[in-house]
Design an enzyme around this catalytic site. Structure first.
Site, PDB file in Angstrom:
ATOM      1  N   ASP A  15       1.164  -1.069   0.135  1.00 56.08           N
ATOM      2  CA  ASP A  15       0.067   0.307   0.261  1.00 56.08           C
ATOM      3  C   ASP A  15       1.056   1.449  -0.003  1.00 56.08           C
ATOM      4  O   ASP A  15       1.912   1.047  -0.366  1.00 56.08           O
ATOM      5  CB  ASP A  15      -0.703  -0.315   1.402  1.00 56.08           C
ATOM      6  CG  ASP A  15      -1.734   1.105   1.322  1.00 56.08           C
ATOM      7  OD1 ASP A  15      -2.270   1.901   0.111  1.00 56.08           O
ATOM      8  OD2 ASP A  15      -2.231   2.226   2.149  1.00 56.08           O
ATOM      9  N   SER A  16       0.326   2.320  -0.174  1.00 56.82           N
ATOM     10  CA  SER A  16       1.183   3.471   0.487  1.00 56.82           C
ATOM     11  C   SER A  16       1.465   3.956   2.121  1.00 56.82           C
ATOM     12  O   SER A  16       2.533   4.417   1.679  1.00 56.82           O
ATOM     13  CB  SER A  16       0.094   4.881  -0.340  1.00 56.82           C
ATOM     14  OG  SER A  16      -0.932   4.999   0.408  1.00 56.82           O
ATOM     15  N   TYR A  47      -0.534   8.512  -2.411  1.00 57.64           N
ATOM     16  CA  TYR A  47      -1.187   8.045  -3.759  1.00 57.64           C
ATOM     17  C   TYR A  47      -2.630   8.570  -4.246  1.00 57.64           C
ATOM     18  O   TYR A  47      -2.771   8.745  -5.895  1.00 57.64           O
ATOM     19  CB  TYR A  47      -1.322   6.447  -4.242  1.00 57.64           C
ATOM     20  CG  TYR A  47      -0.345   5.715  -4.479  1.00 57.64           C
ATOM     21  CD1 TYR A  47       1.401   6.191  -4.016  1.00 57.64           C
ATOM     22  CD2 TYR A  47      -0.393   3.644  -4.512  1.00 57.64           C
ATOM     23  CE1 TYR A  47       2.020   5.084  -3.874  1.00 57.64           C
ATOM     24  CE2 TYR A  47       0.954   3.209  -5.027  1.00 57.64           C
ATOM     25  CZ  TYR A  47       1.953   4.444  -4.247  1.00 57.64           C
ATOM     26  OH  TYR A  47       3.501   3.381  -4.655  1.00 57.64           O
ATOM     27  N   GLY A  48      -3.479   8.919  -3.997  1.00 60.81           N
ATOM     28  CA  GLY A  48      -5.067   9.794  -4.720  1.00 60.81           C
ATOM     29  C   GLY A  48      -4.785  10.861  -4.630  1.00 60.81           C
ATOM     30  O   GLY A  48      -5.826  10.811  -5.541  1.00 60.81           O
ATOM     31  N   CYS A  78      -4.472  -1.655  -1.741  1.00 61.62           N
ATOM     32  CA  CYS A  78      -4.634  -0.567  -2.235  1.00 61.62           C
ATOM     33  C   CYS A  78      -5.504  -0.535  -3.103  1.00 61.62           C
ATOM     34  O   CYS A  78      -5.255  -0.819  -4.192  1.00 61.62           O
ATOM     35  CB  CYS A  78      -3.411  -0.088  -2.730  1.00 61.62           C
ATOM     36  SG  CYS A  78      -2.906   1.542  -3.537  1.00 61.62           S
ATOM     37  N   ASN A  79      -6.229   0.756  -2.714  1.00 59.82           N
ATOM     38  CA  ASN A  79      -7.902   0.874  -4.118  1.00 59.82           C
ATOM     39  C   ASN A  79      -7.103   1.063  -5.176  1.00 59.82           C
ATOM     40  O   ASN A  79      -7.427   1.210  -6.764  1.00 59.82           O
ATOM     41  CB  ASN A  79      -8.603   1.394  -3.477  1.00 59.82           C
ATOM     42  CG  ASN A  79      -9.431   0.394  -2.513  1.00 59.82           C
ATOM     43  OD1 ASN A  79     -10.171  -0.871  -3.180  1.00 59.82           O
ATOM     44  ND2 ASN A  79      -9.096   0.181  -1.199  1.00 59.82           N
ATOM     45  N   THR A  80      -6.133   2.280  -4.796  1.00 57.91           N
ATOM     46  CA  THR A  80      -6.155   3.485  -6.092  1.00 57.91           C
ATOM     47  C   THR A  80      -4.830   2.310  -7.591  1.00 57.91           C
ATOM     48  O   THR A  80      -5.158   2.373  -8.370  1.00 57.91           O
ATOM     49  CB  THR A  80      -4.938   4.546  -5.426  1.00 57.91           C
ATOM     50  OG1 THR A  80      -5.710   4.881  -4.376  1.00 57.91           O
ATOM     51  CG2 THR A  80      -4.785   5.343  -5.836  1.00 57.91           C
ATOM     52  N   GLU A 155      -2.760   8.599   8.331  1.00 56.19           N
ATOM     53  CA  GLU A 155      -1.394   8.525   8.662  1.00 56.19           C
ATOM     54  C   GLU A 155      -1.164   9.679  10.011  1.00 56.19           C
ATOM     55  O   GLU A 155       0.333   8.590   9.851  1.00 56.19           O
ATOM     56  CB  GLU A 155      -0.338   9.045   6.993  1.00 56.19           C
ATOM     57  CG  GLU A 155      -1.120   8.028   5.741  1.00 56.19           C
ATOM     58  CD  GLU A 155       0.231   6.978   6.265  1.00 56.19           C
ATOM     59  OE1 GLU A 155       0.959   6.666   7.025  1.00 56.19           O
ATOM     60  OE2 GLU A 155      -0.705   5.281   5.670  1.00 56.19           O
ATOM     61  N   CYS A 187     -11.173   2.526   0.061  1.00 57.41           N
ATOM     62  CA  CYS A 187      -9.714   3.361   0.370  1.00 57.41           C
ATOM     63  C   CYS A 187      -9.309   2.311   1.155  1.00 57.41           C
ATOM     64  O   CYS A 187     -10.237   1.996   2.639  1.00 57.41           O
ATOM     65  CB  CYS A 187      -9.649   4.209   0.663  1.00 57.41           C
ATOM     66  SG  CYS A 187      -8.025   4.386   1.167  1.00 57.41           S
ATOM     67  N   THR A 188      -7.797   1.818   1.603  1.00 56.09           N
ATOM     68  CA  THR A 188      -7.531   0.304   2.934  1.00 56.09           C
ATOM     69  C   THR A 188      -7.106   1.151   3.772  1.00 56.09           C
ATOM     70  O   THR A 188      -7.420   1.081   5.128  1.00 56.09           O
ATOM     71  CB  THR A 188      -5.946  -0.116   2.523  1.00 56.09           C
ATOM     72  OG1 THR A 188      -5.885   0.559   1.566  1.00 56.09           O
ATOM     73  CG2 THR A 188      -6.775  -1.268   1.166  1.00 56.09           C
ATOM     74  N   HIS A 189      -7.131   2.476   3.282  1.00 54.89           N
ATOM     75  CA  HIS A 189      -7.142   3.423   5.024  1.00 54.89           C
ATOM     76  C   HIS A 189      -8.423   3.096   5.692  1.00 54.89           C
ATOM     77  O   HIS A 189      -8.228   3.745   6.972  1.00 54.89           O
ATOM     78  CB  HIS A 189      -6.450   5.070   4.620  1.00 54.89           C
ATOM     79  CG  HIS A 189      -5.328   4.052   4.503  1.00 54.89           C
ATOM     80  ND1 HIS A 189      -4.679   3.731   3.463  1.00 54.89           N
ATOM     81  CD2 HIS A 189      -4.260   5.403   5.479  1.00 54.89           C
ATOM     82  CE1 HIS A 189      -3.062   4.449   3.496  1.00 54.89           C
ATOM     83  NE2 HIS A 189      -2.743   5.960   4.574  1.00 54.89           N
TER      84      HIS A 189
HETATM   85  N1  DGL Z   1      -4.595   2.967   0.789  1.00 53.35           N
HETATM   86  C1  DGL Z   1      -4.673   3.781  -0.623  1.00 53.35           C
HETATM   87  C2  DGL Z   1      -5.796   3.290  -1.055  1.00 53.35           C
HETATM   88  O1  DGL Z   1      -7.118   2.151  -1.245  1.00 53.35           O
HETATM   89  C3  DGL Z   1      -3.997   4.235  -0.894  1.00 53.35           C
HETATM   90  C4  DGL Z   1      -4.223   5.665  -0.107  1.00 53.35           C
HETATM   91  C5  DGL Z   1      -3.436   6.852  -0.398  1.00 53.35           C
HETATM   92  O2  DGL Z   1      -2.447   7.015  -0.147  1.00 53.35           O
HETATM   93  O3  DGL Z   1      -4.023   7.853  -0.821  1.00 53.35           O
HETATM   94  O4  DGL Z   1      -6.689   3.784  -2.230  1.00 53.35           O
END
Ligand code: DGL
Length: 276
Positions: A15-16, A47-48, A78-80, A155, A187-189
């Protein structure tokens, strides 16, 4: 032919940042005998807000590095990355690579018809969830909302700030007005924010965390390939952590979810040359 040794190779999860820990938790729960290499690309987070070209480049770098560490499978936690890079990079690696969009979309259509999706700006723009949900159920209606402030807040360990609750209310209110019955945490966050989101959402809205479904798919894939590490694997399963940014910071932030301070190592990924 599957070598016994290969079964013991780790699964790569990336992930990021700390978002992928929500997927890692599922790996630990559903695949307890597997070893994991976790990579957080913290130097380039979030990453978004990145372009598709940047995300594809980063994903190639991460997967090349993971291949050099002999992972038997990679899970894009990471969904992105899953939305923008999975279909492109998959053909260039001979290991299974799993993403979150399809498992998440399939889980959502089983739960409701008015489906909200909260995700990063890049994921929302890609429309990957809209396509996947509507392909699985053409009757479903999808309402998306980009939530760019969530990742930096998570974060920086600000989950319980009143500001985070206020921002969450702003993001969710248009979806609540659309009468959603299901909300995909795209988003996994975001599962880290589940308790905040629950305070705002009407109680009947079902939360879908794609993490548990991607890991279920990973288990099925390992079985299919004869690569699952079962009870008689004779190796102690372990998880090792790597980041591209500050290892101490990642260790401190992830402690809350891991229940202990992990050892984290910094790595520099080699750039890849992409053919355009
Ligand atoms: N956790 C990631 C996702 O699922 C990336 C979030 C990010 O870095 O913006 O999209």
């Amino acid at each position: 032919m599957i070598l016994q040794q290969e079964v013991r190779f780790p699964i790569g999860v990336f992930d990021s940042g700390v978002g992928g820990l929500t997927v890692l938790q599922e790996v630990h729960r559903q695949l307890p005998n597997e070893s994991v290499i976790y990579f957080g690309d913290t130097a380039r987070l979030p990453y978004g807000k990145r372009s598709p070209a940047e995300i594809i480049e980063y994903v190639y770098e991460i997967l090349n590095w993971m291949r050099s560490r002999q992972v038997k499978m990679a899970i894009m936690a990471c969904n992105t990355s899953s939305a923008l890079a999975l279909d492109i990079v998959r053909k260039d690696f001979d290991m299974p690579i799993l993403g979150l969009i399809l498992p998440g979309a399939r889980a959502a259509v089983g739960k409701g018809k008015r489906i909200g999706v909260i995700a990063t700006t890049a994921t929302v723009k890609s429309e990957a969830y809209v396509r996947a949900i509507c392909e699985s159920d053409p009757q479903a209606q999808v309402f998306q909302m980009a939530c760019p402030e969530f990742v930096p807040l998570i974060e920086s360990d600000r989950i319980n700030d009143s500001y985070t609750l206020q921002v969450a209310k702003e993001y969710l209110s248009p979806l609540i007005s659309e009468n959603i019955d299901t909300l995909v945490l795209g988003c996994t966050h975001y599962p880290h924010l589940a308790s905040v989101l629950r305070q705002i959402l009407p109680p009947h809205v079902v939360l879908v965390n794609p993490a548990s479904y991607v890991v279920r798919a990973a288990g099925q894939e390992l079985d299919l390939m004869g690569l699952r590490c079962s009870d008689n694997c004779y190796t102690r399963s372990e998880t090792t952590f790597f980041v591209s940014g500050d290892p101490e910071r990642f260790a401190q932030t992830s402690r809350r979810w891991l229940g202990k301070l992990p050892d984290v190592e910094k790595v520099s990924l080699s750039p890849v040359e992409l053919l355009s």
